[in-house]
Design a protein around this motif. Structure first.
Motif, PDB file in Angstrom:
ATOM      1  N   MET A   1      93.985  68.226  -0.353  1.00  0.00           N
ATOM      2  CA  MET A   1      93.063  68.087   0.780  1.00  0.00           C
ATOM      3  C   MET A   1      93.445  69.040   1.902  1.00  0.00           C
ATOM      4  N   THR A   2      92.453  69.651   2.448  1.00  0.00           N
ATOM      5  CA  THR A   2      92.672  70.536   3.579  1.00  0.00           C
ATOM      6  C   THR A   2      92.817  69.685   4.834  1.00  0.00           C
ATOM      7  N   VAL A   5      90.160  70.282  10.743  1.00  0.00           N
ATOM      8  CA  VAL A   5      90.234  71.367  11.707  1.00  0.00           C
ATOM      9  C   VAL A   5      90.625  70.782  13.061  1.00  0.00           C
ATOM     10  N   THR A   7      90.695  69.831  16.779  1.00  0.00           N
ATOM     11  CA  THR A   7      89.517  69.582  17.593  1.00  0.00           C
ATOM     12  C   THR A   7      89.304  70.625  18.671  1.00  0.00           C
ATOM     13  N   SER A   9      89.818  73.763  18.725  1.00  0.00           N
ATOM     14  CA  SER A   9      89.476  75.147  18.394  1.00  0.00           C
ATOM     15  C   SER A   9      88.004  75.346  18.048  1.00  0.00           C
ATOM     16  N   VAL A  10      87.249  74.255  17.886  1.00  0.00           N
ATOM     17  CA  VAL A  10      85.866  74.431  17.482  1.00  0.00           C
ATOM     18  C   VAL A  10      84.926  74.476  18.693  1.00  0.00           C
ATOM     19  N   ALA A  11      83.738  75.013  18.445  1.00  0.00           N
ATOM     20  CA  ALA A  11      82.825  75.302  19.552  1.00  0.00           C
ATOM     21  C   ALA A  11      81.974  74.103  19.969  1.00  0.00           C
ATOM     22  N   VAL A  12      82.185  72.942  19.352  1.00  0.00           N
ATOM     23  CA  VAL A  12      81.303  71.814  19.669  1.00  0.00           C
ATOM     24  C   VAL A  12      82.024  70.754  20.500  1.00  0.00           C
ATOM     25  N   PRO A  13      81.277  70.021  21.326  1.00  0.00           N
ATOM     26  CA  PRO A  13      81.878  68.955  22.130  1.00  0.00           C
ATOM     27  C   PRO A  13      82.239  67.752  21.260  1.00  0.00           C
ATOM     28  N   ALA A  14      83.111  66.891  21.783  1.00  0.00           N
ATOM     29  CA  ALA A  14      83.455  65.662  21.065  1.00  0.00           C
ATOM     30  C   ALA A  14      82.224  64.765  20.992  1.00  0.00           C
ATOM     31  N   LEU A  15      82.105  64.029  19.898  1.00  0.00           N
ATOM     32  CA  LEU A  15      80.945  63.147  19.737  1.00  0.00           C
ATOM     33  C   LEU A  15      81.073  61.940  20.669  1.00  0.00           C
ATOM     34  N   LEU A  19      75.986  61.943  23.655  1.00  0.00           N
ATOM     35  CA  LEU A  19      75.660  63.134  22.862  1.00  0.00           C
ATOM     36  C   LEU A  19      74.723  62.773  21.710  1.00  0.00           C
ATOM     37  N   LEU A  20      75.020  61.659  21.050  1.00  0.00           N
ATOM     38  CA  LEU A  20      74.186  61.253  19.918  1.00  0.00           C
ATOM     39  C   LEU A  20      72.759  60.956  20.381  1.00  0.00           C
ATOM     40  N   ALA A  23      71.124  64.211  20.863  1.00  0.00           N
ATOM     41  CA  ALA A  23      70.897  64.814  19.546  1.00  0.00           C
ATOM     42  C   ALA A  23      69.660  64.221  18.883  1.00  0.00           C
ATOM     43  N   VAL A  27      66.168  66.141  17.901  1.00  0.00           N
ATOM     44  CA  VAL A  27      65.616  66.146  16.547  1.00  0.00           C
ATOM     45  C   VAL A  27      64.190  65.592  16.558  1.00  0.00           C
TER      46      VAL A  27
END
Ligand SMILES: [Zn+2]
Lengths: 67, 258
Positions: A1-2, A5, A7, A9-15, A19-20, A23, A27
């Motif tokens: 298992m990898t 990633v 948290t 370093s990624v371009a998205v905000p925490a959930l 936010l939901l 979102a 949609v």
């Protein structure tokens, strides 16, 4: 298992519930827009068949069943 | 990290441009085919005009009545439709990226965006295309439009589920060995299996008249596939570029500066 990633370093905000909610709203509005392009026959746009006929060529070439 | 608003604005703008360019592609490759198909449709309509009730279609391009939107209007409408469709996809793409980014096992936001676009393209475009290839005007029975619409949307959802099944399977088979070919074989098998089973269960629909030219049919279908390929390719690459802070501002002017 990898390993997951990290948290930061990624371009998205925490959930979060907020936010939901945004979102879901996005949609919903996007699907409504797609519906207007692909399927509307006046029910949502109140334009009669005008929008339907205007979008006609786009509908065919975007792969949506038309007639 | 970016805010959701920042990601959404980028998705919408990238979607708008991707849609506009896809519309341009569709205009160049698809409009001549639609014109040819409408000419066939009108020839058929005038040949059958003595039949009672020939005007029962849900809409038609028959020349007898003043059309609601002229052909030029519909050509303009093509750009409008593709742009708005691109905006809608861009918005959904930004949401999908935001919600799924941490589940994608890559440290690169660019690869995540490209992977997501590839997944969306496979599920939303390719899976429906091979079961129900799109048809030009003059092909299709107006009485079955509801059934065709439902099955189209169903294949689209099944396509996304198949992609999800493929990803889930590729992760599951890792327990048997963490090698690229094992993951690819496992994921590919699950995806193909899901699609094949769905194809077998879904109803067969073939409404192409025997007299409709096969060349024109496939020129139209490839134009449609190309249009959607342009849209999804630009959406993936454009979004990857727009969220990357290293993107030279000159290369993507408004999007990055916004
Ligand atoms: Zn049509």
């Amino acid at each position: 298992m990898t390993a997951p990633v990290s948290t930061s370093s990624v371009a998205v905000p925490a959930l979060s519930p907020r936010l939901l909610a945004f979102a879901l709203l996005t949609v919903g509005l996007a699907l409504m827009l797609a519906y207007l392009v692909a399927f509307d026959q006046g029910a949502l746009s109140h334009s009669g068949m005008y929008l339907h006929e205007l979008m006609h060529d786009g509908r065919h070439l975007l792969g949506v069943p038309c007639h | 990290m970016r805010t959701f608003g920042s990601l959404l604005v980028r998705g919408l703008i990238v979607g708008l441009f991707a849609g506009l360019l896809a519309g341009t592609f569709a205009f160049v490759t698809g409009e001549p085919r639609i014109d040819s198909a409408i000419a066939i449709e009108e020839a058929n309509a005038s040949a059958h005009s003595h039949d009672a009730g020939s005007g029962s279609g849900h809409h038609e391009h028959a020349a007898e009545e003043e059309p609601l939107v002229s052909r030029d209007g519909q050509r303009f409408g093509l750009f409008l439709a593709a742009s708005l469709y691109g905006v809608a996809l861009g918005g959904i793409f930004a949401v999908g990226f935001t919600l799924l980014r941490r589940r994608l096992r890559t440290s690169s936001d660019s690869y995540a965006a490209l992977g997501l676009a590839a997944a969306g393209y496979a599920g939303i475009v390719l899976v429906p295309f091979f079961k129900y290839p799109p048809n030009p005007p003059a092909v299709g029975d107006p009485d079955t439009i509801t059934q065709r619409t439902v099955t189209y949307l169903l294949t689209l959802v099944i396509g996304l589920l198949a992609v999800w099944a493929g990803v889930a399977a590729s992760r599951w088979v890792q327990r048997f060995g963490d090698l690229p070919w094992i993951r690819l074989a496992g994921g590919g098998a699950a995806l193909v299996l899901t699609v094949v089973v769905a194809y077998l269960i879904l109803p067969k629909i073939n409404e192409v008249p025997d007299t409709f030219p096969a060349t024109l049919l496939w020129q139209f279908r490839l134009a449609s596939l190309g249009t959607q390929t342009v849209l999804w390719t630009l959406l993936g690459i454009g979004f990857a570029a727009a969220i990357d802070r290293r993107t030279p501002v000159a290369a993507a002017p408004k999007v990055v500066a916004a």
